[in-house]
Scaffold this active site. Structure first.
Site, PDB file in Angstrom:
ATOM      1  CG  HIS A 120     -32.425  55.311 -16.400  1.00 13.88           C
ATOM      2  ND1 HIS A 120     -33.612  55.265 -17.083  1.00 13.88           N
ATOM      3  CD2 HIS A 120     -31.470  54.961 -17.307  1.00 13.88           C
ATOM      4  CE1 HIS A 120     -33.396  54.900 -18.345  1.00 13.88           C
ATOM      5  NE2 HIS A 120     -32.096  54.700 -18.494  1.00 13.88           N
ATOM      6  N   GLY A 188     -43.978  47.215 -18.135  1.00 16.02           N
ATOM      7  CA  GLY A 188     -44.256  48.644 -18.017  1.00 16.02           C
ATOM      8  C   GLY A 188     -43.190  49.570 -18.567  1.00 16.02           C
TER       9      GLY A 188
HETATM   10  P1  OAD Z   1     -42.396  55.376 -20.326  1.00 16.50           P
HETATM   11  O1  OAD Z   1     -43.187  56.431 -19.672  1.00 16.50           O
HETATM   12  O2  OAD Z   1     -41.667  55.704 -21.577  1.00 16.50           O
HETATM   13  O3  OAD Z   1     -43.347  54.159 -20.672  1.00 16.50           O
HETATM   14  C1  OAD Z   1     -44.274  53.656 -19.735  1.00 16.50           C
HETATM   15  C2  OAD Z   1     -44.838  52.376 -20.277  1.00 16.50           C
HETATM   16  O4  OAD Z   1     -45.697  51.849 -19.276  1.00 16.50           O
HETATM   17  C3  OAD Z   1     -45.681  52.540 -21.553  1.00 16.50           C
HETATM   18  O5  OAD Z   1     -45.316  51.543 -22.488  1.00 16.50           O
HETATM   19  C4  OAD Z   1     -47.121  52.335 -21.056  1.00 16.50           C
HETATM   20  O6  OAD Z   1     -47.944  51.704 -22.028  1.00 16.50           O
HETATM   21  C5  OAD Z   1     -46.901  51.426 -19.874  1.00 16.50           C
HETATM   22  N1  OAD Z   1     -47.933  51.522 -18.830  1.00 16.50           N
HETATM   23  C6  OAD Z   1     -48.738  52.564 -18.521  1.00 16.50           C
HETATM   24  N2  OAD Z   1     -49.519  52.250 -17.465  1.00 16.50           N
HETATM   25  C7  OAD Z   1     -49.203  50.998 -17.107  1.00 16.50           C
HETATM   26  C8  OAD Z   1     -49.656  50.105 -16.087  1.00 16.50           C
HETATM   27  N3  OAD Z   1     -50.600  50.451 -15.210  1.00 16.50           N
HETATM   28  N4  OAD Z   1     -49.091  48.869 -16.006  1.00 16.50           N
HETATM   29  C9  OAD Z   1     -48.111  48.506 -16.884  1.00 16.50           C
HETATM   30  N5  OAD Z   1     -47.651  49.298 -17.859  1.00 16.50           N
HETATM   31  C10 OAD Z   1     -48.182  50.525 -17.973  1.00 16.50           C
HETATM   32  O7  OAD Z   1     -41.433  54.787 -19.188  1.00 16.50           O
HETATM   33  P2  OAD Z   1     -40.037  54.012 -19.356  1.00 16.50           P
HETATM   34  O8  OAD Z   1     -40.094  53.036 -20.455  1.00 16.50           O
HETATM   35  O9  OAD Z   1     -39.670  53.545 -18.006  1.00 16.50           O
HETATM   36  O10 OAD Z   1     -35.288  58.056 -18.264  1.00 16.50           O
HETATM   37  O11 OAD Z   1     -39.100  55.213 -19.776  1.00 16.50           O
HETATM   38  C11 OAD Z   1     -37.737  54.976 -19.927  1.00 16.50           C
HETATM   39  C12 OAD Z   1     -36.958  56.179 -19.516  1.00 16.50           C
HETATM   40  O12 OAD Z   1     -37.442  57.342 -20.188  1.00 16.50           O
HETATM   41  C13 OAD Z   1     -37.107  56.561 -18.050  1.00 16.50           C
HETATM   42  O13 OAD Z   1     -36.298  55.798 -17.184  1.00 16.50           O
HETATM   43  C14 OAD Z   1     -36.709  57.991 -18.046  1.00 16.50           C
HETATM   44  C15 OAD Z   1     -37.496  58.446 -19.259  1.00 16.50           C
HETATM   45  O14 OAD Z   1     -37.061  59.588 -19.895  1.00 16.50           O
HETATM   46  C16 OAD Z   1     -34.562  59.112 -17.860  1.00 16.50           C
HETATM   47  O15 OAD Z   1     -35.079  60.058 -17.301  1.00 16.50           O
HETATM   48  C17 OAD Z   1     -33.095  58.996 -18.131  1.00 16.50           C
END
Ligand code: OAD
Length: 248
Positions: A120, A188
């Site tokens: 991204h 994550g």
């Molecule tokens: P999300 O915010 O959607 O998901 C975060 C994930 O991390 C969730 O599944 C949580 O359960 C997990 N989580 C929370 N705390 C944690 C910890 N301490 N250790 C491990 N895991 C943990 O983030 P992404 O999946 O990265 O895109 O989101 C994908 C995309 O959506 C991003 O790149 C961004 C967003 O909109 C754009 O902006 C284009």
């Protein structure tokens, strides 16, 4: 969870080509809030508005004020945590080849990983909407919002907004690496955003084992993941690395 860590350590210690898919959760323990879930950024602001490229181009000052300015404050000071450092060690051990990250925080590179696909884009750079000149985000002066390039054009982060394509080269390379890895470690990510969430599916269909680290279940958990370590990234990676070290 201890059994899953032991089994994951055994698998990872024997891997020849481990690829990681990381998401915002890996950087939570570095003080960067995730997008979804409790305390997530999208609880406070509407992503379909503020993270959408069309809205940004029409309202750059508002998007800088509401979203980008605060991101700069947080990301300017963020440091890698033990999860990032554990992945850097896996690269040094010759196990991990590439990290595909959805994060724009640059913390994998700061931790020492050398092959990181920033799916991204990156927040480390801004570029001018008029002349395309690139400027390090740390050097952008926020006394004026939106900030301007010396040519008078508006600056924007070198990140992928909703409504924009993933850079073709990054997409193809990620697909190829996903198809070629023997283990994909998914850390994550909520696995809700495409096409990044499809990488573990490609890996699985090509015969790789999928190991997931996340304190919550995701759409991958029931059908795609072979092993799930239900925990936060940093302590889970620390336990995993202790086990892997004891097997070396
Ligand atoms: P999300 O915010 O959607 O998901 C975060 C994930 O991390 C969730 O599944 C949580 O359960 C997990 N989580 C929370 N705390 C944690 C910890 N301490 N250790 C491990 N895991 C943990 O983030 P992404 O999946 O990265 O895109 O989101 C994908 C995309 O959506 C991003 O790149 C961004 C967003 O909109 C754009 O902006 C284009």
């Amino acid at each position: 969870m201890q059994d899953a860590i032991k089994e994951a350590a055994r698998e990872i210690a024997e891997a020849k080509n481990l690829v990681v898919l990381s998401g915002a959760g890996i950087s939570v323990e570095s003080g960067i809030p995730p997008f979804r879930g409790p305390g997530g950024l999208w609880e406070k602001i509407d992503p379909m508005k503020y993270a959408n490229v069309d809205y940004f181009l029409k309202n750059p000052a508002e998007v800088w004020q509401v979203l980008i300015k605060d991101m700069k404050e947080v990301l300017d000071h963020a440091q890698p945590n033990d999860a990032h450092l554990g992945l850097a060690r896996l690269e040094r051990l010759g196990i991990l080849t590439t990290i595909i990250t959805q994060n724009v925080d640059g913390l994998h590179q700061k931790a020492g990983n050398t092959d990181v696909i920033e799916f991204h884009g990156t927040f480390a750079w801004q570029y001018c909407l008029d002349c395309s000149k690139r400027i390090p985000t740390s050097e952008v002066n926020l006394s004026q919002i939106p900030p301007y390039c010396e040519c008078g054009g508006i600056l924007r982060p070198d990140c992928v907004f909703f409504g924009e394509m993933i850079p073709t080269q990054d997409l193809y390379r990620s697909q190829q690496l996903s198809a070629a890895c023997d283990i994909m470690l998914v850390i994550g990510t909520s696995a809700l955003v495409q096409p990044s969430a499809h990488m573990p599916v490609i890996a699985k269909n090509s015969g790789a084992k999928i190991i997931e680290i996340n304190p919550a279940r995701t759409p991958l958990s029931s059908q795609i993941s072979d092993l799930i370590i239900m925990g936060k990234a940093a302590p889970s990676m620390n336990s995993l690395m202790d086990e892997i070290n004891s097997l070396q």
